[in-house]
Design an enzyme around this catalytic site. Structure first.
Site, PDB file in Angstrom:
ATOM      1  N   GLN B 262       0.886  -1.201  -0.115  1.00 17.70           N
ATOM      2  CA  GLN B 262      -0.021  -0.187  -0.038  1.00 17.70           C
ATOM      3  C   GLN B 262       0.804   1.212   0.032  1.00 17.70           C
ATOM      4  O   GLN B 262       0.773   2.158  -0.657  1.00 17.70           O
ATOM      5  CB  GLN B 262      -0.941   0.080   1.374  1.00 17.70           C
ATOM      6  CG  GLN B 262      -2.123   0.705   1.093  1.00 17.70           C
ATOM      7  CD  GLN B 262      -3.076   0.056  -0.264  1.00 17.70           C
ATOM      8  OE1 GLN B 262      -2.927  -1.033  -0.412  1.00 17.70           O
ATOM      9  NE2 GLN B 262      -3.568   1.215  -0.871  1.00 17.70           N
ATOM     10  N   HIS B 265       2.388   3.019  -3.284  1.00 14.73           N
ATOM     11  CA  HIS B 265       1.704   3.950  -4.133  1.00 14.73           C
ATOM     12  C   HIS B 265       2.274   5.203  -4.130  1.00 14.73           C
ATOM     13  O   HIS B 265       2.502   5.655  -5.470  1.00 14.73           O
ATOM     14  CB  HIS B 265       0.271   3.714  -3.880  1.00 14.73           C
ATOM     15  CG  HIS B 265      -0.535   2.814  -4.262  1.00 14.73           C
ATOM     16  ND1 HIS B 265      -0.711   2.524  -5.691  1.00 14.73           N
ATOM     17  CD2 HIS B 265      -1.402   1.645  -3.929  1.00 14.73           C
ATOM     18  CE1 HIS B 265      -1.246   1.381  -5.616  1.00 14.73           C
ATOM     19  NE2 HIS B 265      -1.585   0.718  -4.855  1.00 14.73           N
ATOM     20  N   GLU B 330     -10.248   1.808   2.848  1.00 17.23           N
ATOM     21  CA  GLU B 330     -10.345   1.191   1.586  1.00 17.23           C
ATOM     22  C   GLU B 330     -10.219  -0.181   1.522  1.00 17.23           C
ATOM     23  O   GLU B 330     -11.149  -0.881   1.038  1.00 17.23           O
ATOM     24  CB  GLU B 330      -9.538   2.015   0.668  1.00 17.23           C
ATOM     25  CG  GLU B 330      -9.516   1.646  -0.867  1.00 17.23           C
ATOM     26  CD  GLU B 330      -8.695   2.215  -1.692  1.00 17.23           C
ATOM     27  OE1 GLU B 330      -7.455   2.706  -0.978  1.00 17.23           O
ATOM     28  OE2 GLU B 330      -8.575   2.291  -2.692  1.00 17.23           O
ATOM     29  N   HIS B 331      -9.207  -0.557   1.871  1.00 13.52           N
ATOM     30  CA  HIS B 331      -8.744  -2.327   2.006  1.00 13.52           C
ATOM     31  C   HIS B 331      -8.625  -2.588   3.446  1.00 13.52           C
ATOM     32  O   HIS B 331      -7.987  -1.743   4.281  1.00 13.52           O
ATOM     33  CB  HIS B 331      -7.471  -2.200   1.418  1.00 13.52           C
ATOM     34  CG  HIS B 331      -7.340  -1.900  -0.100  1.00 13.52           C
ATOM     35  ND1 HIS B 331      -6.504  -0.940  -0.344  1.00 13.52           N
ATOM     36  CD2 HIS B 331      -7.864  -2.466  -1.172  1.00 13.52           C
ATOM     37  CE1 HIS B 331      -6.587  -0.503  -1.635  1.00 13.52           C
ATOM     38  NE2 HIS B 331      -7.231  -1.476  -2.126  1.00 13.52           N
ATOM     39  N   ASP B 364      -5.895  -6.182  -6.123  1.00  7.98           N
ATOM     40  CA  ASP B 364      -5.724  -4.941  -7.084  1.00  7.98           C
ATOM     41  C   ASP B 364      -5.741  -5.454  -8.633  1.00  7.98           C
ATOM     42  O   ASP B 364      -5.789  -4.690  -9.496  1.00  7.98           O
ATOM     43  CB  ASP B 364      -4.284  -4.711  -6.627  1.00  7.98           C
ATOM     44  CG  ASP B 364      -4.438  -3.609  -5.787  1.00  7.98           C
ATOM     45  OD1 ASP B 364      -5.556  -3.197  -5.450  1.00  7.98           O
ATOM     46  OD2 ASP B 364      -3.386  -3.242  -5.177  1.00  7.98           O
ATOM     47  N   HIS B 423     -52.779  18.581  -8.623  1.00  7.53           N
ATOM     48  CA  HIS B 423     -52.515  17.033  -8.519  1.00  7.53           C
ATOM     49  C   HIS B 423     -53.755  16.208  -7.948  1.00  7.53           C
ATOM     50  O   HIS B 423     -54.019  15.182  -8.283  1.00  7.53           O
ATOM     51  CB  HIS B 423     -51.406  16.985  -7.278  1.00  7.53           C
ATOM     52  CG  HIS B 423     -49.965  17.465  -7.612  1.00  7.53           C
ATOM     53  ND1 HIS B 423     -49.826  18.611  -8.237  1.00  7.53           N
ATOM     54  CD2 HIS B 423     -48.950  16.756  -7.839  1.00  7.53           C
ATOM     55  CE1 HIS B 423     -48.318  18.573  -8.549  1.00  7.53           C
ATOM     56  NE2 HIS B 423     -48.000  17.590  -8.246  1.00  7.53           N
TER      57      HIS B 423
END
Lengths: 434, 434
Positions: B262, B265, B330-331, B364, B423
């Protein structure tokens, strides 16, 4: 008097005329934007104190604490119980039908197992906490409270917090009764960008929510756009629209009234009829002239029809479908003999009302489906508000030792290809022989 | 050398420390915003001509026409066929698995009939046309092309248009091969806010799309935020994150490498470990120190771990779940004995990787689930990118004559209550006896 413009799909300039008629982009006013950003930043930093100040300034309510702006939950139930019998019955039946329909939208977790034991799927959960924005003034409709809060309740949202600027007694009672039926947990009489900020960032008295839904004025819309990402938001709603396709065999008074029921919302609402039958268009036009003076909201209807309405003669019902798909209307009424067959040709519409008996107004109140629908051509990519807006998904991945070996080799090749050696090695460490 | 901060959930300041560690709000820079608004307005007005100008200015590509910036479809297939054997096989297998998983997400139309003949439901359709933004530079990953385009293809989107600033030959070949496998129809080498504008408004050479997905720099993100409403957009992505929960019985090298995968990145990526086992945390720390110098991207990993990483000792695995739900990562890797039981306690996470063999990196590339996941705590309300992002719903309502009578009476009461007589009357006209 010609209340509505007439168009003909066979005339050379038709598409350009139609384009111009539909054009509506809600301007993002830089001044509104700047004011909203200042309010957001202030509430984020000073919390309740800032909310109280803005409420004093903009809503002219001088409260000494947030507690003074909260309506106790018992008051919701009391409002419901004290409604006149007929109103209470109607609201209850509407709420039950809306609930029943939305139950069908609930999504469930799923997973599957592969031959080597690897399990893949998605786990579906409800949002913990959401905020419902209910505008003040003429747009404070109890039906809107039902339609915004009910899907959250059906989804199983843990806490539903409603914010709404204060309003007069009677209106308030219907809104509170609807909140009671829809399972709203807390109601605060705050509004504007400051209410959006309080929900988005949280304050000492208001916990941060996970999503904010509901319509509002330009300040509310701008505030929602800015906090998107900190919390989820729903679509920014444009003016309401109806497109009616009629084969010419429905009572023209019914069609005229359906157009009115959209036009009466406000001057920028849009009501359009498509029909291959020129005589029928004349009849609808005559019905409009005859019925319009009898409508309490005639001025609004007249302005809306004159400004953005149209009666359009088309070459065929198939062409009408093509035009409908291009318009992607919020409400689409198919007043034809075989409406389901025609609905199958419709790719873009918020809601499709099929058959001569299905007036759009039933959908606004009690048929069951949600009346919060994509406007301004956004039905090309957006959906009615639903239970799915209050649920979200987590991917599930459980790889067996066997799967880690096969998949690991693939991941390793691809990760090295992208120059991400950490990714590659995390996979390689789990290979059977590395 | 202490590469990572250590925290202990039992220390008094823990929640505040954790809060600060997680804090990340992508600033909306007013200068970027102003520049983007000018570009959007210009492309909206001048179309292709403006796109060509900005491409010349920002990407230094002097093209005389948009056609010169389009990569012919045959080039995608050629790129795929000319890939080295191993890369081609890996990419093909990944694409097949991603496709198979996403097939499970397809939603179908549904309806039900009530006793009086009234039919209610939802019709589900694919978007007509979408744009996929693929960033240039180091973030131009073939796996991202797969993950963004494949769900659109599975949904049945009619036309998938990919835009991406031009890049060097080899990188380009992998990206184009992925586009081929994912069913991309057109590829244009344009980028930035001008590409977003072209997709959102349409130009002579690029038709207006219905939704734009894919990551990009600050200009692209700001442009997407502005065109939201004209077209649909996906979430604005923040830095990538992993949270690992480990009971202390997984090989510490594996966990260290998962954190690296991770952290590599970029410098603002976030990697956090939660474990109740202090000794294990020491072991992971030792693995990190030992393995870090062997990583080609060691500098990025070190910066990311030092800036935003943490090894956190917790009181129990249950407490780890509570913290995970607060972080909404996220993960989320559950490296424990009974991962499915623990996953059932997780309410908020983009993707849950269960068991010791399931490295995040498999997800991934090739496990099947999408790697476009909600970041920065947005898993509280958002979902992985999926087929459902490329489908939308239209409500279906067909009321029988009988239904129009019962429902019409309810709608009439509620519409009069809201002061909307049009209506009410549209419903009343369809009553059996009015």
């Amino acid at each position: 008097m010609a209340t509505l413009r007439r168009l003909d799909s066979r005339s050379p300039g038709f598409r350009a005329e139609l384009s111009q008629l539909l054009a509506f982009e809600s301007a993002q006013d830089p001044k509104v934007d700047a004011a909203v950003q200042a309010i957001l930043a202030d509430v984020k930093q000073r919390g309740d104190e800032a909310v109280l100040e803005y409420t004093r300034r903009f809503d002219r309510i001088d409260a000494s604490s947030m507690a003074a702006l909260e309506i106790p939950h018992a008051a919701l139930q009391a409002a419901y119980e004290q409604l006149p019998e007929r109103a209470r019955q109607a609201l209850t039946l509407a709420a039950e039908r809306v609930r029943r329909y939305h139950e069908h939208q609930k999504q469930s977790s799923w997973q599957y197992q592969e031959a080597d034991g690897t399990v893949l799927g998605q786990q579906i959960t409800a949002l913990d906490r959401v905020g419902i924005y209910v505008p003040g003034g003429k747009a404070a409709y109890p039906s809107s409270v039902l339609m915004n809060a009910m899907p959250a309740q059906v989804a199983g949202v843990g806490e539903i917090i409603m914010v709404s600027p204060a309003r007069a007694g009677d209106e308030q009672q219907l809104v509170l009764a609807a909140a009671y039926l829809a399972g709203v947990h807390r109601v605060l009489t705050i509004g504007g960008a400051q209410a959006v900020a309080a929900l988005a960032y949280g304050t000492a008295s208001i916990p941060q929510v996970d999503k904010i839904v509901g319509p509002g004025n330009a300040y509310v819309a701008a505030a929602k756009r800015h906090v998107f990402g900190v919390v989820g938001i729903d679509m920014v709603a444009g003016p309401s629209e109806i497109l009616v396709i009629c084969d010419g065999r429905t009572n023209p008074d019914w069609i005229a009234m359906d157009l009115f029921s959209q036009a009466e919302h406000d001057e920028i609402a849009q009501a359009i009829l498509l029909s291959p039958d020129g005589d029928f268009i004349e009849q609808v036009s005559a019905s409009i002239e005859r019925l319009l003076p009898t409508m309490p909201r005639a001025d609004i209807i007249r302005a809306s029809l004159a400004g953005r309405g149209a009666l359009i003669q088309v070459a065929s019902l198939d062409e009408a479908c093509d035009i409908a798909n291009w318009i992607a209307p919020e409400h689409l009424e198919l007043s034809v003999a075989d409406a389901p067959a025609m609905a199958a040709k419709i790719r873009h519409a918020g809601a499709i009302f099929m058959g001569r008996y299905t007036s759009e107004s039933l959908g606004d109140y009690c048929a069951g489906p949600n009346h919060v629908l994509p406007t301004s051509r956004t039905a090309r990519f957006a959906s009615p508000l639903g239970v799915y807006d209050f649920q979200k998904r987590s991917s599930l991945i459980m790889v067996s030792a066997e799967g880690a070996d096969t998949l690991g080799r693939v991941a390793s090749v691809l990760a090295h290809g992208e120059g991400l050696q950490g990714h590659a090695r995390a996979a390689e460490l789990r290979l059977k022989t590395n």
